[in-house]
Design a protein around this motif. Structure first.
Motif, PDB file in Angstrom:
ATOM      1  N   LYS A 513       0.835  -1.207   0.000  1.00 27.12           N
ATOM      2  CA  LYS A 513       0.000   0.000   0.000  1.00 27.12           C
ATOM      3  C   LYS A 513       0.865   1.250   0.000  1.00 27.12           C
ATOM      4  O   LYS A 513       0.608   2.218  -0.752  1.00 27.12           O
ATOM      5  CB  LYS A 513      -0.910  -0.036   1.211  1.00 27.12           C
ATOM      6  CG  LYS A 513      -1.946   1.071   1.260  1.00 27.12           C
ATOM      7  CD  LYS A 513      -2.878   0.855   2.442  1.00 27.12           C
ATOM      8  CE  LYS A 513      -3.949   1.932   2.494  1.00 27.12           C
ATOM      9  NZ  LYS A 513      -4.879   1.727   3.640  1.00 27.12           N
ATOM     10  N   LYS A 514       1.916   1.238   0.822  1.00 26.89           N
ATOM     11  CA  LYS A 514       2.799   2.396   0.913  1.00 26.89           C
ATOM     12  C   LYS A 514       3.511   2.651  -0.415  1.00 26.89           C
ATOM     13  O   LYS A 514       3.578   3.798  -0.894  1.00 26.89           O
ATOM     14  CB  LYS A 514       3.811   2.161   2.030  1.00 26.89           C
ATOM     15  CG  LYS A 514       4.771   3.337   2.227  1.00 26.89           C
ATOM     16  CD  LYS A 514       5.746   3.062   3.368  1.00 26.89           C
ATOM     17  CE  LYS A 514       6.702   4.243   3.553  1.00 26.89           C
ATOM     18  NZ  LYS A 514       7.657   4.019   4.671  1.00 26.89           N
ATOM     19  N   SER A 515       4.055   1.588  -1.010  1.00 28.33           N
ATOM     20  CA  SER A 515       4.780   1.767  -2.287  1.00 28.33           C
ATOM     21  C   SER A 515       3.836   2.193  -3.402  1.00 28.33           C
ATOM     22  O   SER A 515       4.200   2.993  -4.273  1.00 28.33           O
ATOM     23  CB  SER A 515       5.511   0.467  -2.663  1.00 28.33           C
ATOM     24  OG  SER A 515       4.591  -0.589  -2.842  1.00 28.33           O
ATOM     25  N   LYS A 516       2.564   1.689  -3.353  1.00 28.63           N
ATOM     26  CA  LYS A 516       1.603   2.067  -4.396  1.00 28.63           C
ATOM     27  C   LYS A 516       1.247   3.537  -4.285  1.00 28.63           C
ATOM     28  O   LYS A 516       1.085   4.228  -5.300  1.00 28.63           O
ATOM     29  CB  LYS A 516       0.341   1.213  -4.275  1.00 28.63           C
ATOM     30  CG  LYS A 516      -0.647   1.462  -5.410  1.00 28.63           C
ATOM     31  CD  LYS A 516      -0.018   1.144  -6.763  1.00 28.63           C
ATOM     32  CE  LYS A 516      -0.974   1.383  -7.897  1.00 28.63           C
ATOM     33  NZ  LYS A 516      -0.379   1.133  -9.211  1.00 28.63           N
ATOM     34  N   LEU A 517       1.102   4.063  -3.031  1.00 24.02           N
ATOM     35  CA  LEU A 517       0.802   5.474  -2.853  1.00 24.02           C
ATOM     36  C   LEU A 517       1.891   6.337  -3.476  1.00 24.02           C
ATOM     37  O   LEU A 517       1.583   7.317  -4.171  1.00 24.02           O
ATOM     38  CB  LEU A 517       0.685   5.776  -1.353  1.00 24.02           C
ATOM     39  CG  LEU A 517       0.472   7.249  -0.988  1.00 24.02           C
ATOM     40  CD1 LEU A 517      -0.823   7.783  -1.600  1.00 24.02           C
ATOM     41  CD2 LEU A 517       0.476   7.438   0.534  1.00 24.02           C
ATOM     42  N   GLU A 518       3.124   5.968  -3.253  1.00 18.78           N
ATOM     43  CA  GLU A 518       4.229   6.740  -3.827  1.00 18.78           C
ATOM     44  C   GLU A 518       4.220   6.665  -5.359  1.00 18.78           C
ATOM     45  O   GLU A 518       4.518   7.640  -6.049  1.00 18.78           O
ATOM     46  CB  GLU A 518       5.568   6.225  -3.269  1.00 18.78           C
ATOM     47  CG  GLU A 518       5.732   6.410  -1.778  1.00 18.78           C
ATOM     48  CD  GLU A 518       5.724   7.875  -1.379  1.00 18.78           C
ATOM     49  OE1 GLU A 518       6.027   8.749  -2.236  1.00 18.78           O
ATOM     50  OE2 GLU A 518       5.398   8.176  -0.213  1.00 18.78           O
ATOM     51  N   VAL A 519       3.885   5.492  -5.893  1.00 18.28           N
ATOM     52  CA  VAL A 519       3.814   5.323  -7.352  1.00 18.28           C
ATOM     53  C   VAL A 519       2.711   6.206  -7.920  1.00 18.28           C
ATOM     54  O   VAL A 519       2.882   6.854  -8.973  1.00 18.28           O
ATOM     55  CB  VAL A 519       3.593   3.844  -7.724  1.00 18.28           C
ATOM     56  CG1 VAL A 519       3.247   3.716  -9.208  1.00 18.28           C
ATOM     57  CG2 VAL A 519       4.827   3.030  -7.396  1.00 18.28           C
ATOM     58  N   LEU A 520       1.536   6.273  -7.216  1.00 19.66           N
ATOM     59  CA  LEU A 520       0.435   7.105  -7.710  1.00 19.66           C
ATOM     60  C   LEU A 520       0.820   8.572  -7.694  1.00 19.66           C
ATOM     61  O   LEU A 520       0.410   9.350  -8.566  1.00 19.66           O
ATOM     62  CB  LEU A 520      -0.816   6.869  -6.863  1.00 19.66           C
ATOM     63  CG  LEU A 520      -1.449   5.468  -6.986  1.00 19.66           C
ATOM     64  CD1 LEU A 520      -2.699   5.368  -6.105  1.00 19.66           C
ATOM     65  CD2 LEU A 520      -1.809   5.146  -8.428  1.00 19.66           C
ATOM     66  N   MET A 521       1.579   8.991  -6.657  1.00 19.67           N
ATOM     67  CA  MET A 521       2.049  10.377  -6.636  1.00 19.67           C
ATOM     68  C   MET A 521       2.950  10.662  -7.839  1.00 19.67           C
ATOM     69  O   MET A 521       2.882  11.733  -8.456  1.00 19.67           O
ATOM     70  CB  MET A 521       2.801  10.639  -5.328  1.00 19.67           C
ATOM     71  CG  MET A 521       1.909  10.667  -4.089  1.00 19.67           C
ATOM     72  SD  MET A 521       0.670  11.991  -4.189  1.00 19.67           S
ATOM     73  CE  MET A 521      -0.112  11.821  -2.566  1.00 19.67           C
ATOM     74  N   LEU A 522       3.795   9.682  -8.180  1.00 21.74           N
ATOM     75  CA  LEU A 522       4.652   9.850  -9.368  1.00 21.74           C
ATOM     76  C   LEU A 522       3.811   9.929 -10.647  1.00 21.74           C
ATOM     77  O   LEU A 522       4.111  10.709 -11.559  1.00 21.74           O
ATOM     78  CB  LEU A 522       5.648   8.687  -9.461  1.00 21.74           C
ATOM     79  CG  LEU A 522       6.711   8.624  -8.347  1.00 21.74           C
ATOM     80  CD1 LEU A 522       7.542   7.342  -8.485  1.00 21.74           C
ATOM     81  CD2 LEU A 522       7.630   9.856  -8.405  1.00 21.74           C
ATOM     82  N   ASP A 523       2.744   9.123 -10.702  1.00 20.62           N
ATOM     83  CA  ASP A 523       1.861   9.153 -11.880  1.00 20.62           C
ATOM     84  C   ASP A 523       1.176  10.511 -11.990  1.00 20.62           C
ATOM     85  O   ASP A 523       0.997  11.050 -13.097  1.00 20.62           O
ATOM     86  CB  ASP A 523       0.798   8.046 -11.768  1.00 20.62           C
ATOM     87  CG  ASP A 523       1.399   6.665 -11.980  1.00 20.62           C
ATOM     88  OD1 ASP A 523       2.511   6.575 -12.534  1.00 20.62           O
ATOM     89  OD2 ASP A 523       0.745   5.669 -11.594  1.00 20.62           O
ATOM     90  N   LEU A 524       0.793  11.091 -10.843  1.00 17.12           N
ATOM     91  CA  LEU A 524       0.161  12.416 -10.874  1.00 17.12           C
ATOM     92  C   LEU A 524       1.146  13.476 -11.330  1.00 17.12           C
ATOM     93  O   LEU A 524       0.764  14.434 -12.033  1.00 17.12           O
ATOM     94  CB  LEU A 524      -0.404  12.749  -9.491  1.00 17.12           C
ATOM     95  CG  LEU A 524      -1.647  11.937  -9.076  1.00 17.12           C
ATOM     96  CD1 LEU A 524      -1.989  12.193  -7.610  1.00 17.12           C
ATOM     97  CD2 LEU A 524      -2.840  12.284  -9.964  1.00 17.12           C
ATOM     98  N   ASP A 525       2.418  13.315 -10.935  1.00 21.30           N
ATOM     99  CA  ASP A 525       3.436  14.244 -11.433  1.00 21.30           C
ATOM    100  C   ASP A 525       3.528  14.169 -12.959  1.00 21.30           C
ATOM    101  O   ASP A 525       3.623  15.200 -13.642  1.00 21.30           O
ATOM    102  CB  ASP A 525       4.805  13.892 -10.816  1.00 21.30           C
ATOM    103  CG  ASP A 525       4.857  14.216  -9.326  1.00 21.30           C
ATOM    104  OD1 ASP A 525       4.016  14.995  -8.863  1.00 21.30           O
ATOM    105  OD2 ASP A 525       5.748  13.662  -8.654  1.00 21.30           O
ATOM    106  N   ASP A 526       3.506  12.932 -13.471  1.00 16.65           N
ATOM    107  CA  ASP A 526       3.565  12.756 -14.940  1.00 16.65           C
ATOM    108  C   ASP A 526       2.340  13.382 -15.606  1.00 16.65           C
ATOM    109  O   ASP A 526       2.437  13.971 -16.691  1.00 16.65           O
ATOM    110  CB  ASP A 526       3.650  11.264 -15.284  1.00 16.65           C
ATOM    111  CG  ASP A 526       4.975  10.651 -14.858  1.00 16.65           C
ATOM    112  OD1 ASP A 526       5.939  11.411 -14.625  1.00 16.65           O
ATOM    113  OD2 ASP A 526       5.058   9.398 -14.772  1.00 16.65           O
TER     114      ASP A 526
END
Length: 783
Positions: A513-526
């Motif tokens: 869950k923690k790693s997915k949250l960080e990945v989603l933040m990166l996707d929002l940056d993109d």
């Protein structure tokens, strides 16, 4: 009394005719002429020399002593017919003697001269010469030659004498050719005798029972047959009358040799009919005597003469097998099994030999299997199977399937062993590859490998080890803030955890869950970056994926994530409105530019598209005043141009009547709606018609004529003349218009000058010939 008068009349008539053709002079004598060799360039003597030379060689005799004499009877007769003397010179009864034989054949029939001539003198018995005659050369006839000489003498004397001063005979190329042709025939006769002797000698040397030379024997017989046939058909038999004169008994020899040839050919035919059996017997004897190569050659010779003789095929296959030439043995045995109607003995022996050949590959495969060379063993056993399956009515050995089963099981076991070895070395990916290969191999060959338990055990062992390694790799990546790698690792671990009996890590759900949250933040940056570069498609895709994953991974209560998502939505909406406004402005500018250029249909289209943009983006607050005003402004001129396009389509599709009706309606529309104020010029109908091809113009001539608008009809007719339309194509139009124009002109002025008037229309141009003649014709009717 009547009978006596008739007899007396006949006697007087006969006496008068006899008196008119009475013989005044007649003589006959035999003259001799000698043909001998003389050196000279005279063509006549050259021919004689050639004939004498040919004869002399075979007498034998010196050519200077070779002589030929011929005698001929010379008959002379003079008769009178009134004042005309008819003198007949006859040469007949030619007799040749002397050296007239060539190789014992009488050449008298070809030693004759070709032509003759003479000089003759007509005189009185007292010696007074009256005339000399030198007639042209005549062709010489062997039996009878007559020459008629004529002389007119009014003295009515009955005493005359005609003497031949000189008689000449000529031998030319025709005489030479006759002589040569016969000598050739005689030569051929004697050559045929020599040829028959040679043929007879060749036939005597033939042994039709010797199989080794049978082809040579047949070739000799073929040559003999052809030679005998040539002799039988030779021209000399008839030309030389061999039936009556045959000095070397050629006919008897020919008959004897023909019989001998027939006997030998019959014997040879029999030998050829059984030669395959004879060669087989020879080969069998040589095989039993251990002379293998010679035996092979004999069996091959047997098949040369009979390709379907099964026993020879069998022994060739057997020899190949016994000399370790297995591939050749297979080919031979395949040929043998392909034959039909095999005898039982040969078939039984062939099956036994096929089994032995089959066992060769089976034994090879078994040896390779024992050495654990499974792939090579499989190739060898497949080779055995391919061979035996290619033989009709032959059952493959059961051992083939047993060896094949063990090969496949060995290959499967080898993959399992390799996987375990790699697992021991912690080379998990390679071990996994081996395990997967083993599983796929078992599925492919499940008929030989009953289950996949070994591969499944190996897979589980590898997966458990991979679980712990993947967890460690994910934690390391998370510490290094490589969030995407961390998520991928934790997700892979979760899959392994769900599939295999691993000792679960209780922290994995939180880590995932923690790693997915960080990945989603990166996707929002993109996504924000995509909005900044106006790549809204990518931004929306990323937004949808983030929203979906927020729900899947239980992150709906994460305020920070939700705030970022809402911000992205607003950014996308704001950019979409900016894009819509920009496109709207572009459409409005295009519409105005088209309207300025009087392109109202394009302008209307652009205004409509701008209106649709406003409709599709209601929340963007785009001001549509310019669209409303613009659409109202271009509505009527755009409709006018649309109707004009419809008229044009009618004209282009040859619907000229519909085009004229539509254009007249368009004229009304143009006038009633003030279209001229839109910078649009509307042409008169005749100019509109004139703007199209000549077919529409000719239709217009007729249309205006029928409507009695003769000025416009004449305008269009003159346009056709300017375009050089063939006058024949306008004949009907000129006729119709001329009649209507003549009626109108006559009604307007009864005293008009028709010729002068029609010249005004046509200016004397012959192209208007039909118009002119029809116009004058109509005026003439009125007067």
């Amino acid at each position: 009394m009547k009978v006596r008068i008739l007899i007396i009349s006949l006697l007087l008539l006969f006496g008068r005719a006899n008196a008119q053709n009475q013989i005044l002079y007649q003589t006959s004598q035999t003259k001799s002429y000698l043909l001998s060799y003389t050196n000279t360039y005279d063509e006549n003597q050259q021919v004689i020399n050639e004939m004498l030379d040919a004869i002399a060689k075979f007498i034998p005799k010196p050519v200077y002593q070779t002589k030929i004499t011929f005698t001929i009877d010379e008959n002379i007769k003079i008769t009178r017919d009134k004042n005309n003397l008819n003198m007949f010179v006859d040469l007949q009864n030619l007799v040749l003697t002397g050296d007239i034989f060539y190789k014992s054949f009488n050449m008298g029939d070809v030693l004759l001269p070709s032509k003759y001539d003479f000089e003759a003198t007509l005189s009185k018995p007292n010696g007074a010469s009256l005339a000399t005659f030198t007639p042209a050369k005549n062709l010489f006839n062997p039996t009878f030659n007559e020459t008629l000489l004529q002389y007119t003498d009014s003295a009515h004397s009955n005493n005359y004498k005609l003497e031949l001063n000189l008689t000449r005979f000529y031998y030319d190329h025709e005489a030479r050719n006759r002589f040569r042709e016969k000598t050739v025939l005689v030569d051929q006769y004697f050559i045929a005798d020599v040829d028959l002797d040679n043929i007879d000698k060749q036939l005597q040397d033939i042994n039709p029972n010797t199989i080794e030379t049978i082809d040579k024997t047949q070739a000799t017989l073929n040559n003999a047959k052809q030679a005998i046939g040539n002799i039988e058909q030779a021209a000399f038999w008839q030309a030389l009358h061999i039936d009556t004169y045959d000095p070397v008994k050629l006919k008897f020899k020919l008959h004897k040799i023909r019989d001998n040839y027939n006997d030998l050919q019959n014997q040879t035919n029999y030998t050829l009919s059984v030669i395959h059996q004879l060669y087989y017997n020879k080969g069998l004897d040589l095989y039993n005597a251990k002379k293998i190569q010679e035996a092979k050659a004999a069996f091959e010779k047997s098949l040369y003469y009979s390709a379907t003789y099964a026993p020879s095929h069998y022994f060739l296959a057997r020899i190949a097998f016994e000399t370790n030439n297995t591939d050749e043995a297979k080919q031979q045995i395949k040929k043998l099994f392909a034959l039909t109607n095999l005898d039982e003995t040969t078939l039984k022996a062939a099956k036994s030999l096929a089994a032995a050949i089959e066992w060769t590959d089976i034994n090879t495969a078994a040896a390779l299997l024992s050495a654990q060379k499974f792939d090579e063993a499989l190739l060898a056993i497949n080779k055995a199977a391919t061979f035996c399956q290619s033989l009709p009515n032959y059952t493959c050995n059961d051992t083939i399937e047993l060896v094949r089963r063990d090969c496949h099981r060995g290959i499967y076991a080898q993959h399992i062993k390799n996987g375990n070895d790699l697992f021991t070395q912690k080379r998990l990916n390679e071990a996994q590859t081996e395990a997967n290969t083993a599983m796929n191999y078992q599925k492919q060959y499940s008929i030989f490998i009953p289950d996949n338990l070994a591969a499944a055990d190996l897979n589980q062992k590898i997966a458990i080890e991979q679980y712990y390694q993947t967890l460690k790799r994910g934690k390391d990546a998370l510490t290094a803030k490589n969030f995407r790698d961390a998520f991928d690792a934790f997700q892979s671990a979760k899959l392994l955890e769900d599939q295999y009996p691993v000792k679960k890590d209780k922290l994995l759900p939180d880590l995932l869950k923690k790693s997915k949250l960080e990945v989603l933040m990166l996707d929002l940056d993109d996504a924000d970056q995509a909005v900044a570069t106006n790549n809204l498609s990518k931004a929306r895709t990323l937004l949808r994926q983030v929203i979906d994953d927020q729900s899947v991974y239980g992150l709906l209560d994460n305020t920070k994530l939700s705030t970022r998502i809402d911000g992205l939505k607003k950014s996308i909406f704001s950019q979409e409105c900016m894009n819509a406004q920009k496109e709207y402005d572009t459409k409005i500018a295009a519409a105005k530019a088209s309207a300025n250029q009087a392109q109202y249909i394009q302008a209307e289209t652009a205004y409509s598209e701008a209106a649709q943009l406003v409709k599709n983006n209601p929340d963007c607050g785009i001001n549509n005043n310019e669209v409303v005003v613009g659409l109202k402004y271009v509505e009527k001129p755009a409709q006018y141009q649309g109707l004009l396009n419809q008229c044009n389509e009618f004209a282009k599709s040859y619907s000229y009547g519909r085009a004229i009706d539509a254009y007249n309606n368009l004229t009304t529309y143009y006038n009633s709606n003030g279209i001229s104020s839109y910078n649009i010029v509307h042409q008169p109908l005749q100019l509109y018609i004139a703007s199209f091809e000549s077919g529409f113009v000719m239709y217009g001539v007729t249309w205006y004529t029928n409507g009695n608008d003769l000025n416009h009809a004449m305008y269009l007719l003159k346009l056709l003349r300017q375009r050089n339309v063939p006058k024949a194509a306008t004949k009907l139009h000129q006729t119709t218009l001329a009649r209507a124009q003549a009626i109108a002109d006559y009604k307007a002025n009864l005293a008009m000058n028709a010729k002068l008037k029609v010249t005004e229309y046509t200016l004397g141009d012959k192209w208007y010939g039909t118009f002119t003649s029809e116009y004058l014709k109509q005026i003439k009717k009125f007067k």
